[in-house]
Design an enzyme around this catalytic site. Structure first.
Site, PDB file in Angstrom:
ATOM      1  N   ASP A 206       1.223 -33.462  34.311  1.00 22.31           N
ATOM      2  CA  ASP A 206       2.683 -33.429  34.301  1.00 22.31           C
ATOM      3  C   ASP A 206       3.094 -32.563  33.112  1.00 22.31           C
ATOM      4  O   ASP A 206       2.701 -32.831  31.980  1.00 22.31           O
ATOM      5  CB  ASP A 206       3.232 -34.850  34.163  1.00 22.31           C
ATOM      6  CG  ASP A 206       4.752 -34.864  34.202  1.00 22.31           C
ATOM      7  OD1 ASP A 206       5.297 -34.855  35.311  1.00 22.31           O
ATOM      8  OD2 ASP A 206       5.366 -34.859  33.124  1.00 22.31           O
TER       9      ASP A 206
ATOM     10  N   HIS B  39       6.609 -12.302  34.492  1.00 18.53           N
ATOM     11  CA  HIS B  39       6.781 -11.195  33.546  1.00 18.53           C
ATOM     12  C   HIS B  39       7.305 -11.696  32.207  1.00 18.53           C
ATOM     13  O   HIS B  39       8.144 -12.591  32.140  1.00 18.53           O
ATOM     14  CB  HIS B  39       7.651 -10.082  34.126  1.00 18.53           C
ATOM     15  CG  HIS B  39       9.126 -10.371  34.219  1.00 18.53           C
ATOM     16  ND1 HIS B  39       9.997 -10.088  33.185  1.00 18.53           N
ATOM     17  CD2 HIS B  39       9.881 -10.870  35.217  1.00 18.53           C
ATOM     18  CE1 HIS B  39      11.232 -10.408  33.566  1.00 18.53           C
ATOM     19  NE2 HIS B  39      11.183 -10.883  34.786  1.00 18.53           N
TER      20      HIS B  39
ATOM     21  N   ASP C  26      15.357 -15.165  32.362  1.00 21.52           N
ATOM     22  CA  ASP C  26      14.677 -14.020  32.995  1.00 21.52           C
ATOM     23  C   ASP C  26      13.886 -13.247  31.949  1.00 21.52           C
ATOM     24  O   ASP C  26      14.438 -12.354  31.319  1.00 21.52           O
ATOM     25  CB  ASP C  26      15.708 -13.129  33.675  1.00 21.52           C
ATOM     26  CG  ASP C  26      15.091 -11.942  34.403  1.00 21.52           C
ATOM     27  OD1 ASP C  26      13.860 -11.927  34.596  1.00 21.52           O
ATOM     28  OD2 ASP C  26      15.841 -11.025  34.772  1.00 21.52           O
TER      29      ASP C  26
ATOM     30  N   GLU D  31       8.047  -5.332  33.809  1.00 19.92           N
ATOM     31  CA  GLU D  31       8.583  -5.710  35.124  1.00 19.92           C
ATOM     32  C   GLU D  31       9.970  -5.111  35.292  1.00 19.92           C
ATOM     33  O   GLU D  31      10.327  -4.603  36.361  1.00 19.92           O
ATOM     34  CB  GLU D  31       8.644  -7.239  35.254  1.00 19.92           C
ATOM     35  CG  GLU D  31       8.964  -7.739  36.658  1.00 19.92           C
ATOM     36  CD  GLU D  31      10.445  -8.003  36.912  1.00 19.92           C
ATOM     37  OE1 GLU D  31      10.774  -8.383  38.032  1.00 19.92           O
ATOM     38  OE2 GLU D  31      11.278  -7.801  35.995  1.00 19.92           O
ATOM     39  N   GLU D  32      10.743  -5.187  34.212  1.00 20.19           N
ATOM     40  CA  GLU D  32      12.138  -4.753  34.298  1.00 20.19           C
ATOM     41  C   GLU D  32      12.268  -3.232  34.400  1.00 20.19           C
ATOM     42  O   GLU D  32      13.346  -2.720  34.658  1.00 20.19           O
ATOM     43  CB  GLU D  32      12.941  -5.293  33.105  1.00 20.19           C
ATOM     44  CG  GLU D  32      12.975  -6.823  33.006  1.00 20.19           C
ATOM     45  CD  GLU D  32      13.840  -7.496  34.076  1.00 20.19           C
ATOM     46  OE1 GLU D  32      14.279  -6.798  35.011  1.00 20.19           O
ATOM     47  OE2 GLU D  32      14.050  -8.712  33.977  1.00 20.19           O
TER      48      GLU D  32
ATOM     49  N   ASP E  43       9.307 -16.245  38.357  1.00 19.66           N
ATOM     50  CA  ASP E  43      10.281 -15.361  37.727  1.00 19.66           C
ATOM     51  C   ASP E  43      11.655 -16.011  37.864  1.00 19.66           C
ATOM     52  O   ASP E  43      12.219 -16.029  38.959  1.00 19.66           O
ATOM     53  CB  ASP E  43      10.240 -13.991  38.426  1.00 19.66           C
ATOM     54  CG  ASP E  43      11.102 -12.949  37.722  1.00 19.66           C
ATOM     55  OD1 ASP E  43      11.754 -13.277  36.716  1.00 19.66           O
ATOM     56  OD2 ASP E  43      11.119 -11.801  38.208  1.00 19.66           O
TER      57      ASP E  43
ATOM     58  N   HIS F 297      20.579 -10.702  33.216  1.00 17.51           N
ATOM     59  CA  HIS F 297      20.490  -9.394  32.548  1.00 17.51           C
ATOM     60  C   HIS F 297      21.619  -9.171  31.538  1.00 17.51           C
ATOM     61  O   HIS F 297      22.047  -8.029  31.335  1.00 17.51           O
ATOM     62  CB  HIS F 297      20.440  -8.262  33.580  1.00 17.51           C
ATOM     63  CG  HIS F 297      19.083  -8.143  34.232  1.00 17.51           C
ATOM     64  ND1 HIS F 297      18.708  -7.079  35.001  1.00 17.51           N
ATOM     65  CD2 HIS F 297      18.001  -8.961  34.188  1.00 17.51           C
ATOM     66  CE1 HIS F 297      17.456  -7.247  35.420  1.00 17.51           C
ATOM     67  NE2 HIS F 297      17.010  -8.393  34.941  1.00 17.51           N
TER      68      HIS F 297
ATOM     69  N   ASP G  76      12.114 -28.386  34.380  1.00 17.92           N
ATOM     70  CA  ASP G  76      11.116 -29.450  34.394  1.00 17.92           C
ATOM     71  C   ASP G  76      10.503 -29.595  35.786  1.00 17.92           C
ATOM     72  O   ASP G  76       9.271 -29.585  35.954  1.00 17.92           O
ATOM     73  CB  ASP G  76      11.794 -30.760  33.965  1.00 17.92           C
ATOM     74  CG  ASP G  76      10.805 -31.897  33.767  1.00 17.92           C
ATOM     75  OD1 ASP G  76       9.597 -31.617  33.575  1.00 17.92           O
ATOM     76  OD2 ASP G  76      11.237 -33.056  33.807  1.00 17.92           O
TER      77      ASP G  76
ATOM     78  N   ASP H  11       6.592 -28.634  36.858  1.00 21.12           N
ATOM     79  CA  ASP H  11       5.693 -29.638  37.433  1.00 21.12           C
ATOM     80  C   ASP H  11       5.212 -29.223  38.823  1.00 21.12           C
ATOM     81  O   ASP H  11       4.059 -29.468  39.186  1.00 21.12           O
ATOM     82  CB  ASP H  11       6.390 -30.997  37.496  1.00 21.12           C
ATOM     83  CG  ASP H  11       6.571 -31.608  36.112  1.00 21.12           C
ATOM     84  OD1 ASP H  11       5.827 -31.226  35.186  1.00 21.12           O
ATOM     85  OD2 ASP H  11       7.459 -32.468  35.953  1.00 21.12           O
TER      86      ASP H  11
HETATM   87 ZN    ZN Z   1      15.118  -9.390  35.326  1.00 20.90          ZN
END
Ligand code: ZN
Length: 341
Positions: A60, A142, A154, A188-189, A217, A303, A318, A322
């Site tokens: 957990d 990412h 993000d 990634e961005e 993500d 963003h 949470d 899990d």
């Molecule tokens: Zn993003």
């Protein structure tokens, strides 16, 4: 989550191809069936025999541990000009933080450099080697932010959930039946550069070892939804099954080519993942199902400068952390391996 223009159609075609991969579907279906039995052990973890990982419950994930990682990433942004974007000292410090946490837990961390439009960035990976070297269950998210803010939802959220899961797994089951590999992607961005580079760097045999790739993500959106990637059906079923134990109904989502699963999907690897929403708008129906405000974005700070530690729903973070732990545990449990053999 990338702003994403284009590659969705190719991803959908690849996804349809995966559904016809009988071997994988049977294997994962067995894994999903096995998790039904495993679910009961969640309620009584103390009853498990300590010498048999198969009977142990999935760890957990303490949301306070996930939030402590988010606090660290926020502090890194604060100390490095307000963001953790690729090519900045904030990104470097983020990589150093995750690496140090993993190494303290006994992992060997591999840094993979690659070229970006403005210089060099790097991915990091770490794994628990499995008894069966032919199979890898892989997770990723990412670690870079956009340059507009700290990038806590993000994608500090996915990064931190994954880190907490990696640390919990190292403690609970350091010798899994199949290899569990964790990745944190750079750039990634800038267009999914890190994960694309990683997949391109694998030869056919290495690619074939990867049973499934799970992407995380944005998993703590403040006005979020419980979205499960419309990827491999049985992986989706395992996420859903866990969240149902918390009376949470999920909705499938087609993230298309907007995050790091895309390169794996295009390479023919079955994929799955969790997502709580970006700039899209929550519907009336979703607000009734999950609470929150209809007509408002899932993440009003997507963003933006306000994507800070205040931009997180801790309950959602949470539950999704899990669900991550449970699903990876289920996919790597010894009985899965035995039954599939
Ligand atoms: Zn993003």
């Amino acid at each position: 989550m990338n702003v994403g223009r284009g590659s969705g159609i190719a991803s959908r075609v690849a996804a349809d191809r995966h559904r016809e991969d009988d071997t994988m579907n049977v294997r994962i279906a067995i894994a999903a069936a096995a998790t039904v039995a495993a679910a009961s052990t969640l309620a009584a973890p103390t009853a498990a025999a300590p010498d048999d990982p198969a009977t142990l419950a999935a760890p957990d994930i303490d949301v306070a541990a996930v939030q402590a990682h988010l606090d660290a990433l926020q502090q890194i942004a604060d100390e490095n000009g307000g963001n953790r974007a690729t090519g900045t000292t904030g990104y470097r410090a983020s990589v150093d933080y995750v690496t140090e946490q993993l190494e303290t837990a006994g992992y060997t961390v591999t840094e993979q450099p690659f070229d970006t439009f403005g210089g060099e960035s790097y991915n990091i990976t770490a794994e628990l080697a499995g008894a069966d070297p032919s199979r890898v269950v892989m997770l990723g998210g990412h670690l870079d932010s956009v340059d507009a803010g700290a990038g806590i939802n993000d994608n500090g959220s996915g990064s931190a959930g994954e880190l907490a899961t990696a640390l919990a797994f190292a403690e609970a089951n350091p010798n899994p039946s199949v290899t569990v590999r964790f990745a944190w992607w750079g750039a990634e961005e800038q267009g999914l550069l890190g994960s694309s580079h990683y997949v391109d760097s694998l030869d056919a045999a290495e690619l074939d070892r990867i049973d499934v790739y799970l992407n995380f993500d944005m998993i703590g959106s403040p006005n979020g939804g419980y979205f499960v990637y419309d990827g491999d059906d049985a992986v989706e079923g395992t996420f859903n099954e866990f969240l149902a134990t918390r009376d949470i109904q999920t909705a499938p989502t087609t993230v298309g080519g907007r995050s790091d699963h895309a390169a794996f999907e295009d390479a023919g690897v079955p994929i799955g993942g969790l997502f709580t929403g970006a700039e899209g708008t929550k519907t009336e129906e979703e607000a009734q199902l999950w609470g929150g405000t209809a007509g408002e974005p899932y993440d009003p700070c997507y963003h933006s400068e306000c994507d800070t530690t205040a931009n997180i729903d801790p309950t959602m973070l949470d539950n999704m952390s899990d669900a991550m732990s449970y699903t990876v545990w289920s996919l790597t449990a010894p009985e899965t391996l035995d039954d599939a053999a």
